[in-house]
Design a protein around this motif. Structure first.
Motif, PDB file in Angstrom:
ATOM      1  N   ARG A   1       0.832  -1.204   0.000  1.00 24.88           N
ATOM      2  CA  ARG A   1       0.000   0.000   0.000  1.00 24.88           C
ATOM      3  C   ARG A   1       0.873   1.263   0.000  1.00 24.88           C
ATOM      4  NH1 ARG A   1      -1.826   2.933   4.247  1.00 24.88           N
ATOM      5  NH2 ARG A   1      -3.778   4.115   3.960  1.00 24.88           N
TER       6      ARG A   1
ATOM      7  N   ASP B   1       5.189   3.016  -4.419  1.00 22.77           N
ATOM      8  CA  ASP B   1       4.775   3.936  -5.470  1.00 22.77           C
ATOM      9  C   ASP B   1       4.607   3.246  -6.831  1.00 22.77           C
ATOM     10  OD1 ASP B   1       6.945   6.390  -4.018  1.00 22.77           O
ATOM     11  OD2 ASP B   1       4.788   6.090  -3.723  1.00 22.77           O
TER      12      ASP B   1
ATOM     13  N   LYS C   1       3.139   0.865  -9.927  1.00 19.02           N
ATOM     14  CA  LYS C   1       1.801   0.842 -10.520  1.00 19.02           C
ATOM     15  C   LYS C   1       0.894  -0.133  -9.778  1.00 19.02           C
ATOM     16  CE  LYS C   1       3.057   2.127 -15.231  1.00 19.02           C
ATOM     17  NZ  LYS C   1       3.029   1.697 -16.651  1.00 19.02           N
ATOM     18  N   LEU C   2      -0.377   0.153  -9.850  1.00 18.53           N
ATOM     19  CA  LEU C   2      -1.372  -0.659  -9.128  1.00 18.53           C
ATOM     20  C   LEU C   2      -1.346  -2.114  -9.599  1.00 18.53           C
ATOM     21  CD1 LEU C   2      -3.755  -0.736  -7.119  1.00 18.53           C
ATOM     22  CD2 LEU C   2      -5.268  -0.173  -9.041  1.00 18.53           C
ATOM     23  N   GLU C   3      -1.219  -2.312 -10.913  1.00 21.36           N
ATOM     24  CA  GLU C   3      -1.231  -3.673 -11.458  1.00 21.36           C
ATOM     25  C   GLU C   3      -0.041  -4.471 -10.946  1.00 21.36           C
ATOM     26  OE1 GLU C   3      -4.769  -3.531 -13.398  1.00 21.36           O
ATOM     27  OE2 GLU C   3      -3.413  -5.233 -13.210  1.00 21.36           O
TER      28      GLU C   3
ATOM     29  N   ARG D   1       1.589  -3.962  -8.069  1.00 25.12           N
ATOM     30  CA  ARG D   1       1.397  -4.275  -6.652  1.00 25.12           C
ATOM     31  C   ARG D   1       0.402  -5.416  -6.465  1.00 25.12           C
ATOM     32  NH1 ARG D   1      -0.136   1.214  -3.866  1.00 25.12           N
ATOM     33  NH2 ARG D   1      -0.863   1.782  -5.957  1.00 25.12           N
ATOM     34  N   VAL D   2      -0.652  -5.399  -7.252  1.00 23.80           N
ATOM     35  CA  VAL D   2      -1.644  -6.487  -7.173  1.00 23.80           C
ATOM     36  C   VAL D   2      -0.998  -7.820  -7.533  1.00 23.80           C
ATOM     37  CG1 VAL D   2      -3.724  -7.441  -8.227  1.00 23.80           C
ATOM     38  CG2 VAL D   2      -3.650  -5.017  -7.584  1.00 23.80           C
TER      39      VAL D   2
ATOM     40  N   ARG E   1      -9.741  -8.721  -8.837  1.00 24.65           N
ATOM     41  CA  ARG E   1      -8.885  -7.536  -9.009  1.00 24.65           C
ATOM     42  C   ARG E   1      -9.457  -6.329  -8.286  1.00 24.65           C
ATOM     43  NH1 ARG E   1      -8.511  -3.084 -11.919  1.00 24.65           N
ATOM     44  NH2 ARG E   1      -6.474  -2.357 -12.701  1.00 24.65           N
TER      45      ARG E   1
ATOM     46  N   TYR F   1      -8.522  -6.370  -4.592  1.00 17.79           N
ATOM     47  CA  TYR F   1      -7.170  -5.877  -4.318  1.00 17.79           C
ATOM     48  C   TYR F   1      -7.103  -4.351  -4.463  1.00 17.79           C
ATOM     49  CZ  TYR F   1      -5.359 -10.649  -4.338  1.00 17.79           C
ATOM     50  OH  TYR F   1      -5.100 -11.950  -4.035  1.00 17.79           O
ATOM     51  N   THR F   2      -7.732  -3.813  -5.480  1.00 16.76           N
ATOM     52  CA  THR F   2      -7.751  -2.355  -5.685  1.00 16.76           C
ATOM     53  C   THR F   2      -8.382  -1.645  -4.488  1.00 16.76           C
ATOM     54  OG1 THR F   2      -7.958  -2.740  -8.056  1.00 16.76           O
ATOM     55  CG2 THR F   2      -8.485  -0.530  -7.251  1.00 16.76           C
TER      56      THR F   2
ATOM     57  N   LEU G   1      -5.920  -1.794  -1.456  1.00 15.35           N
ATOM     58  CA  LEU G   1      -4.752  -0.918  -1.572  1.00 15.35           C
ATOM     59  C   LEU G   1      -5.116   0.561  -1.434  1.00 15.35           C
ATOM     60  CD1 LEU G   1      -2.877  -2.767  -4.448  1.00 15.35           C
ATOM     61  CD2 LEU G   1      -2.205  -2.654  -2.031  1.00 15.35           C
ATOM     62  N   LYS G   2      -6.359   0.912  -1.669  1.00 16.51           N
ATOM     63  CA  LYS G   2      -6.809   2.297  -1.538  1.00 16.51           C
ATOM     64  C   LYS G   2      -7.475   2.564  -0.194  1.00 16.51           C
ATOM     65  CE  LYS G   2      -7.494   3.013  -6.507  1.00 16.51           C
ATOM     66  NZ  LYS G   2      -8.471   3.342  -7.559  1.00 16.51           N
TER      67      LYS G   2
END
Length: 711
Positions: free
Chosen positions: A116, A119, A121-123, A125-126, A139, A142-143, A146-147
């Motif tokens: 979390r 820095d 990309k989200l993809e 980190r997932v 998906r 996970y998004t 992380l937010k």
């Protein structure tokens, strides 16, 4: 509806002399076969009273006609099940389950918190989280994580652990895991958070929950079995064929009780079983009859074949009855069903033999009171026998068919025995050879019975036809010696008829053999027929047209007499009778009609007696006979393909227009195919040849001499 219309039409054809009507004979035979088959299958359900009292001596062995259980077996089983159900299941607790689940949940949320902060990309980190955890989330889950704020992440983890600890503390049984998961779903819905929050709690708890109370199946089964064993067995069974009272034994009260339970003291007809099995037989016969009507209607008009199709299952079921008395637990494995299948395939039709085998296999299994294995063995042996005689060319092929049947039966028996792990090697060695014995019996029966069946039912097999086609047959040898021209003519007619038969789906072998014998009547007065005359002298020049016609047409009657003397099959005799139909002997008729010496010329006196061809094969031989003779006598058309084709077509059309083909099964389309076939064969016979010079032999010798000297 078509079958019903066929039956009504047949009845209308002959309201009188109904007993001579073919439909009446078919119905009577069908009813007879049905009644006999029904009797053979349901005879065990007919009453058989035994009047024995206590203290009497039995004069013979009394066997149970059916299998019964005369003690309350059902109640005994119920008591055993009740005792087993009363036994509590035994579970063993696995204390490590809760610890491991907590560890997995903490590890997962540690990953979420760690990634979390990053820095990337989200993809990415997932993907990294997915790679480091066993949990499988969507998906969007996970998004969302992380937010999510750190505080809510902690709340989420606490809610998940609270639910898991609650249920695992109570204990989750291994055989109730599904029910526990359903309860957890309902509890998650009461948390009161957002939809996605609740969905995450549900997904993670559902994936991580595991049973910590493992069912000890072995111990539980032991306790249940011990509880069942405490119930005294009350099951009593009398098996079909079991000897209840032996010959010479004094009858006891217990024996009389068995007789009463079996219904032998006060017998009653078992109408339910009798009607049920009778309907089964009726359905099987109906299916076979409808199949024959739809696809092989000619068999319905052949009473000999119908008699054979009805008699064979009766014989096989009788053998199945006798096999029940053999000292083996698998009597149906010895029933030679394949012998009947092979006879039907050889004497009737291969397709009919297959459906006949399927129905007969079920009937034999019913008589033998056996299982699916017996049906399969019977069916496979029969069908393998059918396939092994599809190209039957000599009687020794029937022996080969027997070995194929034996191999297929043994292999099938072996395969089914493998599915029964209780059987030992000794049982295999006793049972598997039954298939080989069956094959040997089939070979002996088919080889021994085929000639007699052919003679009794008047059915000609391909083997018989092949034997008749042998040039060494006495009648063909006589034809070659006495009428060599006719013999050569018959060979060519045979080639023409055989080739044409292949194009119109007729019996090509029958057409060829019938052609060989169609003119055997010419042996008696061979010199009166042009193909056997040498020189310019013609004996007909000294005879009146009427007498010449009488001599020419008499070769049909003479041929029938010779065929009967040599015991040729009826199908060959019919071809001899029909190969000229009611054709006009046009040469002598025209001679009489246009000669002033003869008055009131009656055309009927110059015709063959008939009948017209009744089958495709007879019609083909008529056409081939006409075409071969006409083309051979017309040199002008022999070397001209166009003239030859028109000439042949006109000859066939003339036979059609004169009505000689009306009673055969040939269609106009068939006639076109026949004409083309004839033309192709005749082109090969009458093709142009190279004319060699007179001194060709001398040139060959000189050439050889030069080659020798150079060598």
């Amino acid at each position: 509806m078509k079958l019903w219309g066929y039956m009504v039409e047949k009845v209308e054809e002959s309201k009188f002399d109904f007993y001579k009507n073919k439909l009446f004979q078919q119905l009577v035979w069908g009813i007879f076969v049905f009644l006999v088959l029904a009797l053979l299958i349901t005879i065990d359900f007919l009453p058989d009273r035994v009047d024995l009292e206590v203290g009497q001596v039995s004069d013979n062995d009394i066997k149970a006609p059916k299998t019964i259980k005369y003690i309350d077996h059902k109640r005994t089983e119920e008591l055993k099940e009740e005792a087993a159900d009363a036994v509590s299941k035994v579970y063993e607790e696995d204390v490590t389950v809760l610890r491991e689940i907590k560890k997995e949940v903490n590890h997962f949320f540690a990953l979420v918190k760690d990634f979390r902060k990053r820095d990337s990309k989200l993809e990415i980190r997932v993907s990294n989280i997915k790679a480091r955890t066993k949990l499988r989330l969507a998906r969007e889950d996970y998004t969302y994580l992380l937010k999510l704020k750190l505080e809510k992440i902690n709340n989420l983890k606490e809610d998940i652990l609270a639910i898991l600890v609650k249920y695992l503390t109570r204990g989750v049984k291994s055989d109730y895991l599904a029910q526990v998961k359903e309860q957890m779903k309902r509890e998650v819905s009461k948390i009161g958070r957002s939809r996605q929050y609740n969905q995450l709690v549900k997904n993670i708890t559902q994936q991580t929950i595991e049973p910590n109370l493992i069912l000890d199946l072995r111990e539980t089964r032991k306790r249940k079995e011990r509880a069942k064993e405490r119930i005294k067995p009350v099951k009593r069974t009398i098996h079909k064929g079991e000897i209840i009272i032996r010959h010479g034994r004094v009858v006891t009260e217990k024996d009389v009780q068995k007789l009463k339970l079996l219904g032998l003291r006060d017998p009653k007809v078992d109408y339910s079983n009798i009607i049920g099995y009778s309907v089964i037989i009726l359905i099987m016969l109906g299916v076979i009859i409808i199949y024959i009507y739809q696809y092989h209607r000619q068999v319905l008009n052949n009473m000999s074949q119908l008699y054979l199709l009805g008699l064979l299952p009766i014989i096989i079921l009788l053998l199945a009855r006798l096999a029940n008395y053999l000292p083996t637990n698998y009597p149906s494995f010895l029933v030679p069903i394949a012998a009947a299948s092979i006879l039907v395939a050889v004497l009737v039709d291969t397709d009919i033999a297959i459906i006949f085998t399927v129905g007969l296999s079920f009937l034999v299994a019913i008589v033998s009171d056996e299982t699916i294995a017996d049906i399969a063995v019977a069916m496979i042996s029969g069908i393998s026998g059918i396939y092994s005689v599809t190209k039957l060319s000599q009687r020794s092929d029937l022996v080969r068919a027997g070995f194929i049947v034996g191999g297929a039966s043994s292999l099938t028996i072996f395969a089914f025995l493998l599915t029964n792990p209780v059987l030992e090697l000794v049982s295999f060695l006793k049972i598997v050879p039954l298939g080989i014995i069956n094959g040997v019996v089939v070979a002996i029966i088919t080889n021994g019975l085929l000639p007699y069946v052919e003679n009794i039912f008047g059915i000609t097999s391909p083997v018989k036809l092949l034997e008749l086609s042998n040039p060494n047959h006495p009648l063909l040898k006589r034809l070659l010696v006495k009428a060599p021209g006719t013999y050569h003519h018959s060979i060519i007619v045979g080639n023409l008829a055989e080739a044409a038969a292949d194009t119109v789906e007729a019996d090509s072998l029958l057409a060829r053999v019938g052609a060989y014998y169609h003119d055997i009547g010419k042996i008696k007065r061979s010199y009166f027929f042009i193909e056997n005359q040498i020189g310019d002298e013609n004996p007909h020049d000294k005879l009146s047209p009427n007498l010449s016609t009488l001599i020419i047409t008499s070769h049909v009657k003479d041929g029938v007499e010779m065929a009967n003397n040599y015991k040729l099959p009826e199908v060959i005799v019919d071809i001899i009778k029909q190969h000229h139909g009611e054709s006009l002997v046009s040469y002598f008729y025209q001679e009489a009609a246009y000669d002033d010496k003869y008055e009131n010329v009656d055309e009927s006196e110059f015709r063959y007696p008939g009948p017209r061809p009744q089958t495709k094969e007879a019609a083909l031989i008529m056409l081939a006979d006409t075409v071969e003779a006409a083309v051979r006598s017309n040199i002008a058309v022999q070397s001209n393909p166009d003239k030859l084709e028109k000439f042949v077509t006109d000859l066939i059309k003339a036979k059609l227009n004169s009505g000689q083909l009306d009673e055969s099964d040939l269609t106009l389309k068939d006639l076109d195919k026949i004409a083309s076939s004839f033309v192709n064969i005749l082109k090969g016979i009458f093709h142009n040849r190279i004319e060699y010079p007179d001194n060709i032999a001398q040139q060959f010798k000189e050439g050889e001499a030069k080659n020798d000297s150079s060598n």
